[in-house]
Scaffold this motif. Structure first.
Motif, PDB file in Angstrom:
ATOM      1  N   ALA A 183       0.844  -1.207   0.000  1.00 30.83           N
ATOM      2  CA  ALA A 183       0.000   0.000   0.000  1.00 30.83           C
ATOM      3  C   ALA A 183       0.873   1.249   0.000  1.00 30.83           C
ATOM      4  O   ALA A 183       1.109   1.854   1.056  1.00 30.83           O
ATOM      5  N   PRO A 184       1.364   1.661  -1.160  1.00 25.99           N
ATOM      6  CA  PRO A 184       2.259   2.816  -1.258  1.00 25.99           C
ATOM      7  C   PRO A 184       1.679   4.106  -0.689  1.00 25.99           C
ATOM      8  O   PRO A 184       2.372   4.853   0.001  1.00 25.99           O
ATOM      9  N   GLU A 185       0.413   4.378  -0.961  1.00 28.30           N
ATOM     10  CA  GLU A 185      -0.208   5.608  -0.472  1.00 28.30           C
ATOM     11  C   GLU A 185      -0.315   5.596   1.049  1.00 28.30           C
ATOM     12  O   GLU A 185      -0.098   6.613   1.709  1.00 28.30           O
ATOM     13  N   THR A 186      -0.649   4.430   1.604  1.00 27.86           N
ATOM     14  CA  THR A 186      -0.730   4.305   3.057  1.00 27.86           C
ATOM     15  C   THR A 186       0.639   4.502   3.692  1.00 27.86           C
ATOM     16  O   THR A 186       0.773   5.138   4.737  1.00 27.86           O
ATOM     17  N   ALA A 187       1.677   3.971   3.057  1.00 27.33           N
ATOM     18  CA  ALA A 187       3.043   4.132   3.558  1.00 27.33           C
ATOM     19  C   ALA A 187       3.433   5.605   3.589  1.00 27.33           C
ATOM     20  O   ALA A 187       4.100   6.070   4.519  1.00 27.33           O
ATOM     21  N   SER A 188       3.009   6.342   2.570  1.00 26.94           N
ATOM     22  CA  SER A 188       3.302   7.775   2.512  1.00 26.94           C
ATOM     23  C   SER A 188       2.612   8.517   3.656  1.00 26.94           C
ATOM     24  O   SER A 188       3.211   9.376   4.310  1.00 26.94           O
ATOM     25  N   LYS A 189       1.349   8.165   3.903  1.00 26.83           N
ATOM     26  CA  LYS A 189       0.621   8.766   5.029  1.00 26.83           C
ATOM     27  C   LYS A 189       1.282   8.389   6.348  1.00 26.83           C
ATOM     28  O   LYS A 189       1.433   9.221   7.248  1.00 26.83           O
ATOM     29  N   LEU A 190       1.674   7.124   6.452  1.00 30.91           N
ATOM     30  CA  LEU A 190       2.271   6.624   7.691  1.00 30.91           C
ATOM     31  C   LEU A 190       3.561   7.363   8.023  1.00 30.91           C
ATOM     32  O   LEU A 190       3.857   7.612   9.199  1.00 30.91           O
ATOM     33  N   PHE A 191       4.338   7.724   7.014  1.00 27.98           N
ATOM     34  CA  PHE A 191       5.562   8.482   7.251  1.00 27.98           C
ATOM     35  C   PHE A 191       5.244   9.770   8.011  1.00 27.98           C
ATOM     36  O   PHE A 191       5.925  10.112   8.987  1.00 27.98           O
ATOM     37  N   ASN A 192       4.220  10.480   7.572  1.00 27.05           N
ATOM     38  CA  ASN A 192       3.833  11.729   8.241  1.00 27.05           C
ATOM     39  C   ASN A 192       3.285  11.465   9.638  1.00 27.05           C
ATOM     40  O   ASN A 192       3.594  12.183  10.588  1.00 27.05           O
ATOM     41  N   TYR A 193       2.450  10.430   9.755  1.00 29.48           N
ATOM     42  CA  TYR A 193       1.869  10.095  11.052  1.00 29.48           C
ATOM     43  C   TYR A 193       2.942   9.705  12.069  1.00 29.48           C
ATOM     44  O   TYR A 193       2.883  10.105  13.236  1.00 29.48           O
ATOM     45  N   ILE A 194       3.926   8.915  11.614  1.00 35.98           N
ATOM     46  CA  ILE A 194       4.994   8.472  12.504  1.00 35.98           C
ATOM     47  C   ILE A 194       5.760   9.667  13.061  1.00 35.98           C
ATOM     48  O   ILE A 194       6.124   9.715  14.236  1.00 35.98           O
ATOM     49  N   GLY A 195       6.006  10.662  12.199  1.00 35.28           N
ATOM     50  CA  GLY A 195       6.704  11.868  12.642  1.00 35.28           C
ATOM     51  C   GLY A 195       5.945  12.577  13.745  1.00 35.28           C
ATOM     52  O   GLY A 195       6.525  12.981  14.763  1.00 35.28           O
ATOM     53  N   ASN A 196       4.630  12.717  13.574  1.00 35.82           N
ATOM     54  CA  ASN A 196       3.802  13.376  14.592  1.00 35.82           C
ATOM     55  C   ASN A 196       3.722  12.536  15.864  1.00 35.82           C
ATOM     56  O   ASN A 196       3.700  13.078  16.977  1.00 35.82           O
ATOM     57  N   PHE A 197       3.672  11.221  15.697  1.00 38.77           N
ATOM     58  CA  PHE A 197       3.623  10.324  16.855  1.00 38.77           C
ATOM     59  C   PHE A 197       4.886  10.468  17.704  1.00 38.77           C
ATOM     60  O   PHE A 197       4.818  10.551  18.931  1.00 38.77           O
ATOM     61  N   PHE A 198       6.048  10.529  17.061  1.00 41.13           N
ATOM     62  CA  PHE A 198       7.298  10.661  17.814  1.00 41.13           C
ATOM     63  C   PHE A 198       7.429  12.033  18.474  1.00 41.13           C
ATOM     64  O   PHE A 198       8.005  12.151  19.559  1.00 41.13           O
ATOM     65  N   LYS A 199       6.906  13.064  17.846  1.00 38.30           N
ATOM     66  CA  LYS A 199       6.899  14.386  18.486  1.00 38.30           C
ATOM     67  C   LYS A 199       6.112  14.320  19.787  1.00 38.30           C
ATOM     68  O   LYS A 199       6.512  14.894  20.806  1.00 38.30           O
ATOM     69  N   PHE A 200       4.981  13.625  19.753  1.00 44.50           N
ATOM     70  CA  PHE A 200       4.145  13.448  20.937  1.00 44.50           C
ATOM     71  C   PHE A 200       4.898  12.675  22.019  1.00 44.50           C
ATOM     72  O   PHE A 200       4.865  13.041  23.200  1.00 44.50           O
ATOM     73  N   CYS A 201       5.604  11.608  21.611  1.00 45.08           N
ATOM     74  CA  CYS A 201       6.329  10.769  22.565  1.00 45.08           C
ATOM     75  C   CYS A 201       7.501  11.515  23.202  1.00 45.08           C
ATOM     76  O   CYS A 201       7.801  11.320  24.383  1.00 45.08           O
ATOM     77  N   VAL A 202       8.162  12.364  22.427  1.00 45.54           N
ATOM     78  CA  VAL A 202       9.247  13.178  22.983  1.00 45.54           C
ATOM     79  C   VAL A 202       8.685  14.117  24.042  1.00 45.54           C
ATOM     80  O   VAL A 202       9.259  14.282  25.128  1.00 45.54           O
ATOM     81  N   LEU A 203       7.543  14.735  23.744  1.00 50.22           N
ATOM     82  CA  LEU A 203       6.894  15.643  24.685  1.00 50.22           C
ATOM     83  C   LEU A 203       6.525  14.936  25.984  1.00 50.22           C
ATOM     84  O   LEU A 203       6.691  15.488  27.078  1.00 50.22           O
ATOM     85  N   LYS A 204       6.050  13.707  25.874  1.00 52.28           N
ATOM     86  CA  LYS A 204       5.618  12.945  27.036  1.00 52.28           C
ATOM     87  C   LYS A 204       6.764  12.274  27.780  1.00 52.28           C
ATOM     88  O   LYS A 204       6.572  11.753  28.881  1.00 52.28           O
TER      89      LYS A 204
END
Length: 332
Positions: A183-204
């Motif tokens: 799922a290439p399109e999903t992988a592209s979305k996931l790249f962005n989501y992963i970045g936001n997820f890690f920003k959240f984890c750094v904050l926490k």
């Protein structure tokens, strides 16, 4: 070695069982039960407090080596916490004090670490992040994110990676590239989501850094060539499309009307599919969609407002009897 006087006053289970609150004589001669506090002769700072209701609470009192003030902490009732256990805890606190560590502050740090170890688990962190994300995204987008991250959680379970701070950059690239195969399109979305997820984890405090902060998407994923459908610029072709839509009798009345409305309403497919009767004011000939239902959810912006043309009113009024028979309020 304990002195004889200490031996005589030493706390024992038998003595504790017979301890009672202190009786205080009031000015009017009446008796009143008040707290009775007994210090342990073996562990300096360890006290047993007998309350008026006869509950017996263990306390430890000391002078903070860091704040230099007197402090106290409790750790359970007798007999839930036995005399032996209370002395073990008291001895641990004495050892902390000997190393200039405040027992109360140390306990807070231990609880904080336990909390981080629990919330810092990948599955827990993802669920916490998704809950926060749901407050600022549409229901459809949230469901999509949840499905994608179900895949993420399953991937890390198979890799035997439990905590966020155990994830390495190699794991992220492997995750993305495996998803890209199916799922290439999903992988592209996931790249962005992963970045936001890690920003959240750094904050926490679940991890120290955002692993993909300085990583370019095109260095991880192969850019997919997108073929855009050409726009209709020929007036004759556009007329043919309109005639086809208005003459179409296939499908449900909902589908027929949805196709017609696409020609008249500048709405995203999601908004069109989730229109409700309550959004429409036939008298004022207006459509008002709550801001929370729009893609841009800025609370400072007003609800989406759109005047309705005669064509739109006709489409809805022509089938209003059919719509009113629907079980829910969505226009389907």
């Amino acid at each position: 070695m304990i002195k004889e006087i200490d031996k005589k006053n030493e706390l024992t289970d038998l003595k504790i069982k017979h301890l009672k609150p202190t009786i205080r004589i009031e000015k009017d001669g009446s008796e009143k039960l008040v707290v009775n506090q007994i210090s342990d002769t073996k562990i300096k700072g360890l006290y047993l407090t007998v309350k008026p209701n006869n509950n017996k609470l263990w306390e430890f009192r000391y002078t903070s080596p860091t704040k230099k003030n007197r402090r106290r902490t409790s750790f359970g009732n007798y007999p839930d916490v036995s005399l032996l256990k209370a002395r073990e805890i008291g001895q641990k606190y004495r050892e902390l004090l000997a190393n200039n560590i405040d027992p109360i502050d140390n306990k807070k740090e231990e609880l904080k670490l336990i909390d981080l170890n629990t919330k810092g688990k990948i599955e827990n962190a993802i669920n916490e992040w998704l809950k926060k994300e749901s407050l600022s995204t549409t229901e459809t987008t949230h469901k999509s994110k949840k499905m994608i991250f179900n895949y993420v959680m399953e991937f890390f379970r198979k890799e035997n990676i439990i905590y966020v701070n155990e994830i390495k950059l190699f794991d992220i690239t492997k995750l993305l590239q495996e998803k890209e195969k199916t799922a290439p399109e999903t992988a592209s979305k996931l790249f962005n989501y992963i970045g936001n997820f890690f920003k959240f984890c750094v904050l926490k405090g679940y991890c120290e850094s955002n692993l993909i902060l300085n990583i370019r998407k095109k260095d991880v994923l192969i850019k997919k060539e997108v073929m855009h459908m050409p726009k209709i610029t020929d007036i004759q072709i556009l007329k043919k499309l309109i005639v086809s839509i208005y003459s179409n009798k296939e499908g449900s009345i909902s589908i027929q009307n949805a196709l017609k409305l696409v020609l008249h309403l500048p709405l995203r497919p999601e908004n069109l599919a989730n229109l409700k009767w309550e959004y429409i004011n036939f008298e004022n000939r207006t459509l008002i969609i709550p801001r929370a239902m729009m893609k841009v959810k800025n609370k400072n912006l007003a609800d989406f407002f759109l005047p309705l043309t005669d064509n739109v009113i006709e489409i809805w009024r022509g089938n209003i009897n059919s719509y009113s028979e629907l079980k829910d309020s969505e226009i389907k």
